[in-house]
Design an enzyme around this catalytic site. Structure first.
Site, PDB file in Angstrom:
ATOM      1  N   ASP A 126      45.845 -43.468  13.698  1.00  0.00           N
ATOM      2  CA  ASP A 126      44.589 -42.862  14.312  1.00  0.00           C
ATOM      3  C   ASP A 126      44.528 -43.902  15.594  1.00  0.00           C
ATOM      4  O   ASP A 126      45.214 -44.513  15.934  1.00  0.00           O
ATOM      5  CB  ASP A 126      43.608 -42.869  13.190  1.00  0.00           C
ATOM      6  CG  ASP A 126      42.481 -42.099  13.819  1.00  0.00           C
ATOM      7  OD1 ASP A 126      42.329 -40.728  13.600  1.00  0.00           O
ATOM      8  OD2 ASP A 126      41.416 -42.474  14.174  1.00  0.00           O
ATOM      9  N   LYS A 160      41.510 -41.206   4.234  1.00  0.00           N
ATOM     10  CA  LYS A 160      41.407 -41.973   5.796  1.00  0.00           C
ATOM     11  C   LYS A 160      41.335 -43.346   5.376  1.00  0.00           C
ATOM     12  O   LYS A 160      40.793 -43.734   4.250  1.00  0.00           O
ATOM     13  CB  LYS A 160      40.447 -41.317   6.580  1.00  0.00           C
ATOM     14  CG  LYS A 160      40.295 -41.618   7.847  1.00  0.00           C
ATOM     15  CD  LYS A 160      41.226 -40.631   8.502  1.00  0.00           C
ATOM     16  CE  LYS A 160      41.337 -40.895  10.145  1.00  0.00           C
ATOM     17  NZ  LYS A 160      42.077 -39.892  10.732  1.00  0.00           N
TER      18      LYS A 160
HETATM   19  P1  NDP Z   1      44.492 -44.025  20.828  1.00  0.00           P
HETATM   20  O1  NDP Z   1      44.024 -45.398  20.175  1.00  0.00           O
HETATM   21  O2  NDP Z   1      45.988 -43.681  20.987  1.00  0.00           O
HETATM   22  O3  NDP Z   1      43.476 -43.724  21.998  1.00  0.00           O
HETATM   23  C1  NDP Z   1      41.906 -43.610  22.051  1.00  0.00           C
HETATM   24  C2  NDP Z   1      41.655 -43.410  23.455  1.00  0.00           C
HETATM   25  O4  NDP Z   1      40.037 -42.893  23.193  1.00  0.00           O
HETATM   26  C3  NDP Z   1      41.716 -44.392  24.199  1.00  0.00           C
HETATM   27  O5  NDP Z   1      41.692 -43.966  25.575  1.00  0.00           O
HETATM   28  C4  NDP Z   1      40.393 -45.188  24.049  1.00  0.00           C
HETATM   29  O6  NDP Z   1      40.003 -46.094  25.059  1.00  0.00           O
HETATM   30  C5  NDP Z   1      39.461 -44.136  23.844  1.00  0.00           C
HETATM   31  N1  NDP Z   1      38.308 -44.606  23.054  1.00  0.00           N
HETATM   32  C6  NDP Z   1      38.605 -44.671  21.673  1.00  0.00           C
HETATM   33  N2  NDP Z   1      37.181 -45.255  21.161  1.00  0.00           N
HETATM   34  C7  NDP Z   1      36.462 -45.077  22.239  1.00  0.00           C
HETATM   35  C8  NDP Z   1      35.148 -45.066  22.194  1.00  0.00           C
HETATM   36  N3  NDP Z   1      33.978 -45.732  21.060  1.00  0.00           N
HETATM   37  N4  NDP Z   1      34.449 -44.924  23.555  1.00  0.00           N
HETATM   38  C9  NDP Z   1      35.292 -44.272  24.605  1.00  0.00           C
HETATM   39  N5  NDP Z   1      36.486 -44.320  24.333  1.00  0.00           N
HETATM   40  C10 NDP Z   1      37.124 -44.436  23.227  1.00  0.00           C
HETATM   41  O7  NDP Z   1      43.788 -42.793  19.684  1.00  0.00           O
HETATM   42  P2  NDP Z   1      44.576 -41.297  19.338  1.00  0.00           P
HETATM   43  O8  NDP Z   1      44.873 -40.720  20.504  1.00  0.00           O
HETATM   44  O9  NDP Z   1      45.400 -41.211  18.288  1.00  0.00           O
HETATM   45  O10 NDP Z   1      43.119 -40.758  19.065  1.00  0.00           O
HETATM   46  C11 NDP Z   1      41.961 -40.137  19.634  1.00  0.00           C
HETATM   47  C12 NDP Z   1      41.177 -39.136  18.753  1.00  0.00           C
HETATM   48  O11 NDP Z   1      42.013 -38.350  18.399  1.00  0.00           O
HETATM   49  C13 NDP Z   1      40.579 -39.890  17.535  1.00  0.00           C
HETATM   50  O12 NDP Z   1      39.176 -39.501  17.560  1.00  0.00           O
HETATM   51  C14 NDP Z   1      41.261 -39.512  16.468  1.00  0.00           C
HETATM   52  O13 NDP Z   1      40.879 -39.577  15.313  1.00  0.00           O
HETATM   53  C15 NDP Z   1      41.872 -38.091  16.868  1.00  0.00           C
HETATM   54  N6  NDP Z   1      42.951 -37.717  16.248  1.00  0.00           N
HETATM   55  C16 NDP Z   1      44.120 -38.280  16.468  1.00  0.00           C
HETATM   56  C17 NDP Z   1      45.307 -37.874  15.651  1.00  0.00           C
HETATM   57  C18 NDP Z   1      46.718 -38.424  15.812  1.00  0.00           C
HETATM   58  O14 NDP Z   1      47.761 -38.108  15.485  1.00  0.00           O
HETATM   59  N7  NDP Z   1      46.915 -39.716  16.480  1.00  0.00           N
HETATM   60  C19 NDP Z   1      45.498 -36.659  15.079  1.00  0.00           C
HETATM   61  C20 NDP Z   1      44.158 -36.077  15.250  1.00  0.00           C
HETATM   62  C21 NDP Z   1      42.767 -36.565  15.624  1.00  0.00           C
HETATM   63  P3  NDP Z   1      40.134 -47.655  24.814  1.00  0.00           P
HETATM   64  O15 NDP Z   1      41.662 -47.953  24.892  1.00  0.00           O
HETATM   65  O16 NDP Z   1      39.341 -48.234  25.946  1.00  0.00           O
HETATM   66  O17 NDP Z   1      39.788 -48.075  23.474  1.00  0.00           O
HETATM   67  O1  2IT Z   2      42.690 -37.186  12.095  1.00  0.00           O
HETATM   68  C1  2IT Z   2      43.916 -37.213  12.005  1.00  0.00           C
HETATM   69  O2  2IT Z   2      44.272 -35.852  11.353  1.00  0.00           O
HETATM   70  C2  2IT Z   2      44.956 -38.094  11.970  1.00  0.00           C
HETATM   71  N1  2IT Z   2      44.796 -39.273  12.742  1.00  0.00           N
HETATM   72  C3  2IT Z   2      46.321 -37.791  11.790  1.00  0.00           C
HETATM   73  C4  2IT Z   2      46.601 -38.067  10.162  1.00  0.00           C
HETATM   74  C5  2IT Z   2      48.026 -38.128   9.743  1.00  0.00           C
HETATM   75  O3  2IT Z   2      48.297 -38.184   8.444  1.00  0.00           O
HETATM   76  O4  2IT Z   2      48.912 -37.638  10.325  1.00  0.00           O
END
Ligand code: NDP
Ligand code: 2IT
Length: 448
Positions: free
Chosen positions: A169, A129
Site C-alpha cells: 500500500d 489491513k
Molecule cells: P505509493 O506509496 O506508491 O504512492 C503514493 C502517492 O500518493 C505518492 O505520490 C505520495 O506522495 C502520494 N501521497 C501519499 N500520501 C499523501 C498525502 N497524505 N498527501 C498527498 N499525497 C500523498 O502508494 P500507492 O500508489 O500504492 O497508493 C496510492 C493510493 O492507492 C492509496 O490510497 C492506496 O491505499 C491506494 N491503493 C493502492 C493499491 C496498491 O495495490 N498499491 C491498491 C488499491 C488502492 P509522496 O511521495 O509525497 O508521499
Molecule cells: O487497498 C488495497 O486494495 C491494497 N492496498 C492492495 C491489497 C492487496 O492485498 O493486494
C-alpha cells in the site's frame, strides 16, 4: 446525508461511541450504512443474525512495538498494526501502509473497506489491513530493511498463507515486500505465498505491479461505456505519482486519453502536451525523487507547490490516486465547474462525503474506490492461486483475468444499484453487492 433507518442510525451512534478519535473509520462506516438502508429494510433476517453489529467490529486488532536501529546507531521505535477485520469469505487480505500519518483509525477504515472490495473481486478473500507510522522517505535501504525485519518479527506470529496475507500500500512496494518476505521465510523456515506483490523471481505474479492502475482504467472504461463515453480523446488529471498513479497514467494513455497532471505530497506538475511517463518512472521508481524534478527535463511543463491545486486544472475525467480525503467539497465544485464529468477512485476514500454529494448533485459519473481500485487485490488473489499451484501465469493471462474481473465488478455495482432503486449510483451498488456476499456467509456460519 443523514440515516433514515432507525436501526442503522442507532448502531452508527454505538460505533461512534466505541471508536472515538477515529474519524476516518466513522466516515467509512457512515457511507456504507447510508448505502445499506434499502438492504436493512428488505432483509430483516440479516438484522436478526446480527450481521450489521458484527461486521463493524474487527475480528482481531494487533498493535505492536517495532524497534530498529538507524544508520547512526540510534534506537528508533515505531508502532505496528494489523487489523484482521473479517474472515467470512476467505483469509484476511489487504495491504500494509507505511506512512507517518498511520494510526489505528486509518488502518481500521482501510480494513473495513477491504472487506467489501475483496468480496466484489469474486475471489475468496476476507478483509484486513496493516502498517506502521514508519516513514520510508529519506531512509537508507539498510534502515528500511531493518525496520521491515523488525516489523515482520512480530507480524509473522499472526499471518500465514491460509490465515492472513498482507501486501503493499502507500510506502510499501517491491523493496519492502522483499525484505518482509525474506524475514518471514527465515523465521518460519517456510517458502509460502504469505505476502503478495513479491518479486518475480520468488513467487510474485506478472501484472501485479500494474494491476491497480490498469484495473482502475478497465473499471472506468466500463463505467464510461455504459454512459455512452470512453477515454478516447479525453483530458485526464491523476493525483499522486506512486504505484497506482503511474500505471493508471500508462493505461489511460493506451486507451486514448491525454494525462496532463500528476502530483506528490509537495506539489503537482501540469504538462499540457501529456505526461512523459518514462521520465516519471525513472524519477519515482528508480531514483525515488520528487515530482518537481520533472520540470528540469521538461521546462515547458509547470510545477506548483501544494497538492490540492491539481483539482483546479480543467479536465474531463479525474482519477485521484494519492490518499484519503484528497478531494474536498471545494475541489469537487471546481472540477464540476471546469467540465469534469467523471471521478473514478484509485486511492482509498479520496473523496470527502461532501465531495461525493457534489458529484451526485452535478450528475457526474462516480466510480467508488472499493470497486474501481479492486484490481490490485484481485491480482493479489491471482498471485495466491499461482503460489498454491506453484505455477506462474503469463502477463497476458493475468491481465486478461484482471480485465474480466473489473468488467464483472462494474456489472455487479450497476445491477445492485438498479435492484435496490438507485440506478447509476455505483457507490451504493458497490457497497450493497460487496456487503451481501459477506453477509450471507456470516449468517450461514452462525454467530462467530
Ligand atoms: P505509493 O506509496 O506508491 O504512492 C503514493 C502517492 O500518493 C505518492 O505520490 C505520495 O506522495 C502520494 N501521497 C501519499 N500520501 C499523501 C498525502 N497524505 N498527501 C498527498 N499525497 C500523498 O502508494 P500507492 O500508489 O500504492 O497508493 C496510492 C493510493 O492507492 C492509496 O490510497 C492506496 O491505499 C491506494 N491503493 C493502492 C493499491 C496498491 O495495490 N498499491 C491498491 C488499491 C488502492 P509522496 O511521495 O509525497 O508521499
Ligand atoms: O487497498 C488495497 O486494495 C491494497 N492496498 C492492495 C491489497 C492487496 O492485498 O493486494
Amino acid at each position: 446525508m443523514a440515516l433514515k433507518n432507525k436501526y442503522l442510525a442507532d448502531l452508527l451512534e454505538t460505533v461512534k461511541k466505541r471508536n472515538q478519535g477515529e474519524p476516518e473509520f466513522i466516515q467509512a462506516v457512515t457511507e456504507v450504512f447510508i448505502s445499506l438502508e434499502p438492504v436493512a429494510e428488505k432483509r430483516p433476517d440479516l438484522i436478526e443474525a446480527g450481521v450489521f453489529e458484527r461486521i463493524v467490529e474487527p475480528e482481531r486488532q494487533i498493535i505492536f512495538r517495532v524497534p530498529w536501529v538507524d544508520d547512526n546507531g540510534v534506537t528508533r521505535v515505531n508502532r505496528g498494526f494489523r487489523i484482521e477485520f473479517n474472515s467470512a469469505i476467505g483469509p484476511y487480505k489487504g495491504g500494509l501502509r507505511l506512512h507517518p500519518s498511520v494510526y489505528l483509525g486509518i488502518i481500521k477504515f482501510l480494513g473495513f473497506e477491504q472487506i467489501f472490495k475483496n468480496s466484489l473481486t469474486t475471489l475468496p478473500m476476507g478483509g484486513g489491513k496493516g502498517g506502521s507510522d514508519f516513514d520510508p522517505k529519506g531512509k537508507s535501504d539498510g534502515e528500511v530493511m531493518r525496520f521491515c525485519q523488525s516489523f515482520m518479527t512480530e507480524l509473522c506470529k499472526h499471518i500465514g498463507p491460509n490465515t492472513d496475507v498482507p501486501a503493499g500500500d502507500i510506502g510499501t512496494g517491491g523493496r519492502e515486500i522483499g525484505y518482509m518476505f525474506g524475514q518471514y521465510k527465515r523465521l518460519r523456515n517456510e517458502f509460502t505465498g504469505v505476502l503478495t506483490g513479491k518479486g518475480l523471481t520468488f513467487g510474485g505474479s506478472l501484472a501485479r505491479t500494474e494491476a491497480t492502475g490498469y484495473g482502475l482504467c478497465y473499471y472506468t472504461e466500463e463505467m464510461l461505456k455504459a454512459n455512452g463515453k470512453s477515454f478516447k480523446g479525453q483530458t485526464v488529471v491523476i493525483s499522486g505519482s506512486g504505484n497506482v498513479a503511474i500505471y493508471a497514467t500508462q493505461k489511460a494513455t493506451e486507451l486514448g486519453a491525454k494525462v496532463v497532471a500528476l502530483s506528490d505530497s509537495n506539489g503537482y506538475i501540469y504538462d499540457e502536451n501529456g505526461i512523459d511517463l518514462a521520465l516519471v518512472k525513472q524519477l519515482k521508481e528508480v531514483e525515488r525523487k520528487r515530482i518537481k524534478e520533472y520540470v528540469n527535463v521538461h521546462p515547458e511543463a509547470k510545477y506548483t507547490e501544494g497538492c490540492s491545486g491539481i483539482w483546479t486544472i480543467p479536465c474531463d475525467i479525474a482519477l485521484p490516486c494519492a490518499t484519503q480525503n484528497e478531494i474536498d467539497e471545494q475541489s469537487a465544485k471546481t472540477l464540476a465547474k471546469n467540465g469534469c464529468y467523471a471521478v473514478s477512485e484509485g486511492a482509498n476514500m479520496p473523496s470527502t462525503p461532501e465531495a461525493i454529494d457534489v458529484y451526485f448533485a452535478n450528475n457526474m459519473l462516480y466510480g467508488p474506490a472499493k470497486a474501481a481500485n479492486a484490481g490490485g487485490v484481485a491480482v493479489s488473489g491471482l498471485e495466491m492461486s499461482q503460489n498454491s499451484e506453484r505455477l506462474a501465469w503469463t502477463f497476458e493471462d493475468v491481465d486478461g483475468r484482471l480485465k474480466n474481473i473489473m468488467k464483472e465488478i462494474f456489472k455487479s455495482c450497476d445491477e445492485a444499484a438498479k435492484e435496490y432503486g438507485c440506478e447509476g449510483n455505483y457507490m451504493a451498488g458497490a457497497n450493497i453487492a460487496g456487503f451481501l456476499k459477506v453477509a450471507e456467509a456470516m449468517k450461514a456460519q452462525g454467530c462467530v
